[in-house]
Write a protein that holds these residues in place. Structure first.
Motif, PDB file in Angstrom:
ATOM      1  N   MET A   1       2.511 -37.430  29.039  1.00  0.00           N
ATOM      2  CA  MET A   1       1.227 -38.112  28.886  1.00  0.00           C
ATOM      3  C   MET A   1       0.292 -37.584  29.955  1.00  0.00           C
ATOM      4  N   ASN A   2      -0.745 -36.869  29.537  1.00  0.00           N
ATOM      5  CA  ASN A   2      -1.662 -36.259  30.485  1.00  0.00           C
ATOM      6  C   ASN A   2      -3.099 -36.414  30.003  1.00  0.00           C
ATOM      7  N   SER A   3      -4.035 -35.757  30.662  1.00  0.00           N
ATOM      8  CA  SER A   3      -5.450 -35.934  30.351  1.00  0.00           C
ATOM      9  C   SER A   3      -5.823 -35.446  28.956  1.00  0.00           C
ATOM     10  N   GLU A   4      -4.985 -34.616  28.342  1.00  0.00           N
ATOM     11  CA  GLU A   4      -5.257 -34.144  26.986  1.00  0.00           C
ATOM     12  C   GLU A   4      -4.542 -34.980  25.933  1.00  0.00           C
ATOM     13  N   THR A   5      -3.247 -35.227  26.138  1.00  0.00           N
ATOM     14  CA  THR A   5      -2.480 -35.961  25.127  1.00  0.00           C
ATOM     15  C   THR A   5      -2.875 -37.432  25.052  1.00  0.00           C
ATOM     16  N   VAL A   6      -3.448 -37.989  26.115  1.00  0.00           N
ATOM     17  CA  VAL A   6      -3.850 -39.393  26.082  1.00  0.00           C
ATOM     18  C   VAL A   6      -4.907 -39.639  25.014  1.00  0.00           C
ATOM     19  N   TRP A   7      -5.738 -38.632  24.736  1.00  0.00           N
ATOM     20  CA  TRP A   7      -6.772 -38.804  23.714  1.00  0.00           C
ATOM     21  C   TRP A   7      -6.173 -38.837  22.315  1.00  0.00           C
ATOM     22  N   PHE A   8      -5.125 -38.079  22.100  1.00  0.00           N
ATOM     23  CA  PHE A   8      -4.418 -38.140  20.821  1.00  0.00           C
ATOM     24  C   PHE A   8      -3.820 -39.533  20.633  1.00  0.00           C
ATOM     25  N   SER A   9      -3.200 -40.070  21.680  1.00  0.00           N
ATOM     26  CA  SER A   9      -2.623 -41.410  21.611  1.00  0.00           C
ATOM     27  C   SER A   9      -3.701 -42.455  21.359  1.00  0.00           C
ATOM     28  N   ALA A  10      -4.860 -42.296  22.012  1.00  0.00           N
ATOM     29  CA  ALA A  10      -5.955 -43.250  21.828  1.00  0.00           C
ATOM     30  C   ALA A  10      -6.494 -43.216  20.396  1.00  0.00           C
ATOM     31  N   LEU A  11      -6.537 -42.028  19.790  1.00  0.00           N
ATOM     32  CA  LEU A  11      -7.007 -41.907  18.416  1.00  0.00           C
ATOM     33  C   LEU A  11      -6.120 -42.680  17.433  1.00  0.00           C
ATOM     34  N   LEU A  12      -4.854 -42.819  17.775  1.00  0.00           N
ATOM     35  CA  LEU A  12      -3.911 -43.483  16.875  1.00  0.00           C
ATOM     36  C   LEU A  12      -3.960 -45.007  16.983  1.00  0.00           C
ATOM     37  N   LEU A  13      -4.740 -45.538  17.921  1.00  0.00           N
ATOM     38  CA  LEU A  13      -4.820 -46.992  18.080  1.00  0.00           C
ATOM     39  C   LEU A  13      -5.433 -47.670  16.857  1.00  0.00           C
ATOM     40  N   VAL A  14      -6.499 -47.097  16.329  1.00  0.00           N
ATOM     41  CA  VAL A  14      -7.196 -47.727  15.194  1.00  0.00           C
ATOM     42  C   VAL A  14      -6.304 -47.819  13.954  1.00  0.00           C
ATOM     43  N   PRO A  15      -5.677 -46.719  13.503  1.00  0.00           N
ATOM     44  CA  PRO A  15      -4.799 -46.855  12.339  1.00  0.00           C
ATOM     45  C   PRO A  15      -3.592 -47.752  12.600  1.00  0.00           C
ATOM     46  N   ALA A  16      -3.119 -47.788  13.851  1.00  0.00           N
ATOM     47  CA  ALA A  16      -1.986 -48.664  14.178  1.00  0.00           C
ATOM     48  C   ALA A  16      -2.363 -50.131  13.999  1.00  0.00           C
ATOM     49  N   VAL A  17      -3.534 -50.508  14.505  1.00  0.00           N
ATOM     50  CA  VAL A  17      -3.990 -51.899  14.385  1.00  0.00           C
ATOM     51  C   VAL A  17      -4.285 -52.248  12.929  1.00  0.00           C
ATOM     52  N   ALA A  18      -4.914 -51.322  12.210  1.00  0.00           N
ATOM     53  CA  ALA A  18      -5.205 -51.560  10.795  1.00  0.00           C
ATOM     54  C   ALA A  18      -3.922 -51.762  10.002  1.00  0.00           C
ATOM     55  N   GLY A  19      -2.928 -50.936  10.274  1.00  0.00           N
ATOM     56  CA  GLY A  19      -1.644 -51.085   9.598  1.00  0.00           C
ATOM     57  C   GLY A  19      -0.965 -52.393   9.923  1.00  0.00           C
ATOM     58  N   MET A  20      -1.023 -52.795  11.185  1.00  0.00           N
ATOM     59  CA  MET A  20      -0.402 -54.070  11.575  1.00  0.00           C
ATOM     60  C   MET A  20      -1.075 -55.253  10.882  1.00  0.00           C
ATOM     61  N   TRP A  21      -2.394 -55.187  10.746  1.00  0.00           N
ATOM     62  CA  TRP A  21      -3.107 -56.273  10.061  1.00  0.00           C
ATOM     63  C   TRP A  21      -2.585 -56.424   8.631  1.00  0.00           C
ATOM     64  N   LEU A  22      -2.402 -55.299   7.950  1.00  0.00           N
ATOM     65  CA  LEU A  22      -1.838 -55.341   6.601  1.00  0.00           C
ATOM     66  C   LEU A  22      -0.396 -55.852   6.627  1.00  0.00           C
ATOM     67  N   GLY A  23       0.347 -55.406   7.626  1.00  0.00           N
ATOM     68  CA  GLY A  23       1.740 -55.835   7.749  1.00  0.00           C
ATOM     69  C   GLY A  23       1.877 -57.331   7.983  1.00  0.00           C
ATOM     70  N   PHE A  24       0.994 -57.898   8.795  1.00  0.00           N
ATOM     71  CA  PHE A  24       1.015 -59.348   9.018  1.00  0.00           C
ATOM     72  C   PHE A  24       0.782 -60.098   7.709  1.00  0.00           C
ATOM     73  N   ARG A  25      -0.110 -59.574   6.866  1.00  0.00           N
ATOM     74  CA  ARG A  25      -0.373 -60.213   5.571  1.00  0.00           C
ATOM     75  C   ARG A  25       0.881 -60.179   4.693  1.00  0.00           C
ATOM     76  N   ILE A  26       1.591 -59.039   4.756  1.00  0.00           N
ATOM     77  CA  ILE A  26       2.823 -58.906   3.977  1.00  0.00           C
ATOM     78  C   ILE A  26       3.888 -59.868   4.503  1.00  0.00           C
ATOM     79  N   GLN A  27       4.003 -59.954   5.837  1.00  0.00           N
ATOM     80  CA  GLN A  27       5.000 -60.830   6.446  1.00  0.00           C
ATOM     81  C   GLN A  27       4.822 -62.273   5.995  1.00  0.00           C
ATOM     82  N   ASP A  28       3.577 -62.685   5.803  1.00  0.00           N
ATOM     83  CA  ASP A  28       3.296 -64.064   5.415  1.00  0.00           C
ATOM     84  C   ASP A  28       3.553 -64.334   3.932  1.00  0.00           C
ATOM     85  N   ARG A  29       3.665 -63.282   3.111  1.00  0.00           N
ATOM     86  CA  ARG A  29       3.675 -63.481   1.657  1.00  0.00           C
ATOM     87  C   ARG A  29       4.959 -63.076   0.943  1.00  0.00           C
ATOM     88  N   ILE A  30       5.755 -62.188   1.521  1.00  0.00           N
ATOM     89  CA  ILE A  30       6.937 -61.747   0.786  1.00  0.00           C
ATOM     90  C   ILE A  30       8.212 -62.130   1.513  1.00  0.00           C
TER      91      ILE A  30
END
Length: 254
Positions: free
Chosen positions: A198-227
């Motif tokens: 984890m360095n000054s370059e790879t941290v930006w790649f990790s930061a870019l993945l935060l948005v899809p991770a949160v979006a996916g979790m939001w969908l996953g929480f909906r699934i957890q409540d329904r199935i």
């Protein structure tokens, strides 16, 4: 470095894998790092993938714990402190080995135990650790989980198997997983800041993945409540089994 390693197509692929990992994480409480590593590892450098998963798993586990409640999280830390401490220390130490072992060894270290553990659970074999042996089991499971966490960025499957084997109630298991993965992820971040993964370059790649991770979790929480949770967990284990076999294949064949 990153523009050479991440074309627009590869970045889109990484974002898509992260959304899927977030959905599974939100629905069953684990498997985000394993899906991200096995998925992105098909096309991306494994050390870049290890760096990429760090910030998403820190944030995703904070969200998981917050959803369960901070009082429950404090109780989990109190009741599972020995396991948590061992996992965190081992992650911090073993993360330093990532830069000195080969990619093939990393794939095998992760793929073999994941494949075996998923197959065991899918086969319906119920592993139960007697009450008297649980203190020793927490030490052994913590050492194994922490070693895998530092080397390959995932300690979820072994943690899940341990919690199931000591008959942790379902609702408690979700919050315990969030606490263990969250604290472990912080150790992973610290360990790989020192290792250089984890360095000054790879941290930006990790930061870019935060948005899809949160979006996916939001969908996953909906699934957890329904199935039905048991059905979805079996499907998740099947996906992990395929992913584990793919990791073993890459470790053996390159």
């Amino acid at each position: 470095m990153l523009p050479d390693l991440l074309t627009p197509g590869l970045l889109a692929f990484a974002l898509g894998v992260t959304v899927l990992a977030g959905v599974v994480k939100g629905a069953v409480g684990f498997a985000m790092p394993l899906i991200m590593i096995s998925g992105m590892g098909i096309l991306l450098d494994p050390k870049l993938v290890v760096a990429g998963i760090i910030l998403p798993i820190v944030l995703s586990n904070l969200l998981q714990v917050a959803r369960c409640g901070w009082a429950e999280a404090k109780a989990a830390v109190r009741d599972y402190k020995a396991y948590i401490i061992i996992v965190c220390v081992m992650i911090l130490l073993s993360a330093q080995l990532v830069t000195v072992i080969s990619d093939k060894v990393m794939y095998l270290v992760l793929g073999i135990p994941v494949t075996l553990l998923c197959a065991i659970q899918l086969a319906g074999l119920k592993l139960v650790i007697p009450e008297a042996r649980r203190p020793l089991a927490s030490v052994v499971a913590g050492l194994v989980s922490g070693l895998l966490g530092g080397l390959a960025g995932t300690w979820g499957p072994t943690t899940v198997l341990y919690l199931v084997a000591i008959e942790t109630p379902k609702a408690r298991q979700i919050v315990v997983q969030g606490v263990i993965y969250g604290l472990g992820a912080v150790m992973l971040l610290l360990g790989h800041m020192k290792s250089g993964v984890m360095n000054s370059e790879t941290v930006w790649f990790s930061a870019l993945l935060l948005v899809p991770a949160v979006a996916g979790m939001w969908l996953g929480f909906r699934i957890q409540d329904r199935i039905d949770q048991a059905t979805f967990r079996k499907a998740t284990l099947a996906v992990l089994l395929v992913a584990g076999l793919n990791l073993v294949r890459r470790g053996l064949m390159g």
